[in-house]
Scaffold this motif. Structure first.
Motif, short mmCIF file in Angstrom:
data_model
loop_
_atom_site.label_atom_id
_atom_site.label_comp_id
_atom_site.label_asym_id
_atom_site.label_seq_id
_atom_site.Cartn_x
_atom_site.Cartn_y
_atom_site.Cartn_z
N TYR A 186 45.73 -8.18 18.31
CA TYR A 186 46.46 -9.05 19.23
C TYR A 186 47.69 -8.33 19.78
CZ TYR A 186 43.56 -12.79 17.37
OH TYR A 186 42.49 -13.56 17.00
N GLY A 187 47.91 -8.51 21.07
CA GLY A 187 49.07 -7.94 21.71
C GLY A 187 50.30 -8.80 21.48
N PHE A 188 51.47 -8.26 21.84
CA PHE A 188 52.74 -8.98 21.69
C PHE A 188 53.76 -8.33 22.61
CE2 PHE A 188 52.14 -5.79 18.41
CZ PHE A 188 53.30 -5.04 18.45
N ARG A 189 54.93 -8.91 22.67
CA ARG A 189 56.01 -8.41 23.52
C ARG A 189 56.86 -7.38 22.78
NH1 ARG A 189 58.48 -12.03 27.68
NH2 ARG A 189 56.99 -13.68 28.23
N LEU A 190 57.37 -6.42 23.54
CA LEU A 190 58.32 -5.45 23.01
C LEU A 190 59.46 -5.29 24.01
CD1 LEU A 190 58.96 -3.16 20.84
CD2 LEU A 190 57.98 -1.59 22.54
N LYS A 191 60.68 -5.31 23.53
CA LYS A 191 61.82 -5.01 24.39
C LYS A 191 62.01 -3.50 24.41
CE LYS A 191 66.67 -6.03 25.33
NZ LYS A 191 67.85 -6.86 24.98
N ASP A 192 61.84 -2.90 25.58
CA ASP A 192 62.06 -1.47 25.76
C ASP A 192 63.52 -1.29 26.17
OD1 ASP A 192 62.28 1.13 26.61
OD2 ASP A 192 60.47 1.12 27.84
N PHE A 193 64.35 -0.88 25.23
CA PHE A 193 65.78 -0.82 25.49
C PHE A 193 66.14 0.20 26.58
CE2 PHE A 193 65.80 -3.05 21.48
CZ PHE A 193 66.87 -3.91 21.59
N SER A 194 65.22 1.08 26.92
CA SER A 194 65.49 2.06 27.97
C SER A 194 65.18 1.51 29.37
CB SER A 194 64.66 3.33 27.73
OG SER A 194 63.29 3.09 27.97
N MET A 209 41.95 -15.69 22.73
CA MET A 209 43.25 -15.23 23.23
C MET A 209 43.63 -13.94 22.53
SD MET A 209 46.90 -17.23 23.13
CE MET A 209 48.40 -16.45 23.71
N SER A 210 43.74 -12.85 23.28
CA SER A 210 44.02 -11.54 22.67
C SER A 210 45.48 -11.16 22.76
CB SER A 210 43.16 -10.47 23.34
OG SER A 210 43.46 -10.40 24.72
N PHE A 211 46.34 -12.10 23.21
CA PHE A 211 47.77 -11.81 23.32
C PHE A 211 48.56 -12.96 22.73
CE2 PHE A 211 51.93 -11.52 25.22
CZ PHE A 211 52.19 -10.15 25.20
N HIS A 212 49.49 -12.62 21.85
CA HIS A 212 50.40 -13.61 21.28
C HIS A 212 51.74 -13.47 21.98
CE1 HIS A 212 48.01 -13.73 17.21
NE2 HIS A 212 47.38 -14.29 18.21
N ASP A 213 52.22 -14.53 22.56
CA ASP A 213 53.45 -14.47 23.35
C ASP A 213 54.69 -14.55 22.45
OD1 ASP A 213 54.46 -14.12 26.01
OD2 ASP A 213 55.21 -16.18 25.92
N VAL A 214 54.84 -13.52 21.62
CA VAL A 214 56.00 -13.39 20.73
C VAL A 214 56.53 -11.98 20.87
CG1 VAL A 214 55.22 -15.14 19.09
CG2 VAL A 214 54.53 -12.75 18.78
N ARG A 215 57.81 -11.82 20.59
CA ARG A 215 58.44 -10.50 20.70
C ARG A 215 58.60 -9.88 19.32
NH1 ARG A 215 64.41 -9.96 23.24
NH2 ARG A 215 63.42 -9.74 25.28
N PHE A 216 58.29 -8.58 19.25
CA PHE A 216 58.54 -7.84 18.01
C PHE A 216 60.04 -7.87 17.75
CE2 PHE A 216 59.02 -4.07 15.34
CZ PHE A 216 57.96 -4.25 14.45
N PRO A 217 60.48 -8.10 16.50
CA PRO A 217 61.91 -8.23 16.21
C PRO A 217 62.72 -7.05 16.73
CG PRO A 217 60.60 -8.83 14.28
CD PRO A 217 59.64 -8.25 15.29
N THR A 218 63.69 -7.34 17.57
CA THR A 218 64.45 -6.27 18.22
C THR A 218 65.32 -5.51 17.24
OG1 THR A 218 66.15 -7.89 18.84
CG2 THR A 218 64.46 -7.38 20.47
N GLU A 256 65.27 -10.07 33.28
CA GLU A 256 64.92 -9.17 32.19
C GLU A 256 63.43 -9.34 31.89
OE1 GLU A 256 67.37 -9.52 28.76
OE2 GLU A 256 69.25 -9.33 29.86
N PHE A 257 62.83 -8.30 31.33
CA PHE A 257 61.39 -8.33 31.07
C PHE A 257 61.04 -7.57 29.80
CE2 PHE A 257 62.37 -4.77 33.82
CZ PHE A 257 61.69 -3.72 33.26
N ASP A 258 59.89 -7.89 29.23
CA ASP A 258 59.35 -7.20 28.07
C ASP A 258 58.10 -6.42 28.47
OD1 ASP A 258 61.24 -8.18 26.24
OD2 ASP A 258 60.09 -10.02 25.92
N VAL A 259 57.63 -5.59 27.55
CA VAL A 259 56.39 -4.82 27.74
C VAL A 259 55.31 -5.41 26.84
CG1 VAL A 259 55.33 -2.53 27.67
CG2 VAL A 259 57.78 -2.75 28.14
N PRO A 260 54.12 -5.70 27.38
CA PRO A 260 53.02 -6.16 26.52
C PRO A 260 52.41 -4.97 25.78
CG PRO A 260 52.28 -6.05 28.80
CD PRO A 260 53.75 -5.71 28.80
N VAL A 261 52.41 -5.01 24.46
CA VAL A 261 51.94 -3.88 23.65
C VAL A 261 51.06 -4.41 22.51
CG1 VAL A 261 54.00 -2.50 24.13
CG2 VAL A 261 53.95 -3.96 22.10
N ARG A 262 50.49 -3.45 21.78
CA ARG A 262 49.80 -3.75 20.53
C ARG A 262 50.05 -2.61 19.56
NH1 ARG A 262 45.86 -0.07 20.10
NH2 ARG A 262 44.68 0.60 21.94
#
Length: 202
Positions: free
Chosen positions: A74-82, A1-10, A168-174
């Motif tokens: 590993y990838g993770f979620r990011l909230k893109d405030f824009s 699994m190359s993606f962790h379904d967690v969000r980087f702290p906003t 609402e949605f997040d961006v998958p990033v690393r």
């Protein structure tokens, strides 16, 4: 699994600089005219931000998060405030047999010089989804896979029914580095500048 379904702290990523990047090859011809070739059908987002200064609990959070992702591994979620909201928008039309629909966001050229740009949304934020069919909100009879962006109905919408979604949605990033290059200018003060994140295709 190359993606962790967690969000980087906003509280740490707020203020990140970045957005969509396209890839275009530009060739200058002998005549001086240009020939441009679109390499990517979909944009890839890039971000950078500074963790500066960071103290105590915030720094421990970043340190733990970076180690858990193993740098770029590993990838993770990011909230893109824009750009993190999908206002109510049609995502499909019923045909009396299809039950699954991919959630996407449509960007429209106000001048109508280019066709609409559709961006699939695959990291939906929990408990933010609203669904309507032919303008009637539905509180049940459907579910959303928040890791793929697939909307599934218990019963297929009837032919020509308009299916609309808001969420609402997040961006998958690393991380774009395997090195945490932090500076420590004083006791319990940490700086990590130009932290780069890149969107991953999933």
């Amino acid at each position: 699994m190359s993606f962790h379904d967690v969000r980087f702290p906003t509280r740490i990523s707020y203020g990140a600089v970045g957005g969509p990047r396209f890839s275009t090859t530009v060739q200058i011809l002998n005549s001086g005219f240009e020939q441009r070739n679109i390499n990517w059908a979909q944009a890839r987002r890039e971000y950078s931000f500074d963790i500066s200064p960071s103290r105590g609990e915030d720094w421990t959070t970043v340190l733990n998060f970076f180690h858990a992702r193993r740098g770029r591994a590993y990838g993770f979620r990011l909230k893109d405030f824009s750009d993190f909201e999908l206002a109510e928008q049609s995502i499909g039309t019923g045909d009396n047999s299809t039950t699954e629909f991919q959630i996407f966001k449509r960007y429209i050229d106000d001048d109508e010089l280019a066709p609409p740009y559709d961006r699939e949304l695959k990291k939906i934020v929990a408990d933010t989804v609203e669904v309507s069919v032919d303008g009637t909100p539905l509180a049940s009879g459907w579910s959303v896979d928040e890791t793929t962006g697939i909307l599934t109905f218990d019963v297929a919408p009837v032919t020509d029914a308009d299916i609309a979604v808001a969420c609402e949605f997040d961006v998958p990033v690393r991380f774009d580095t395997d090195l945490m290059q932090a500076a420590i200018p004083g006791p319990d003060i940490h700086h990590w500048q130009s932290v780069k994140l890149v969107e991953i295709r999933i």
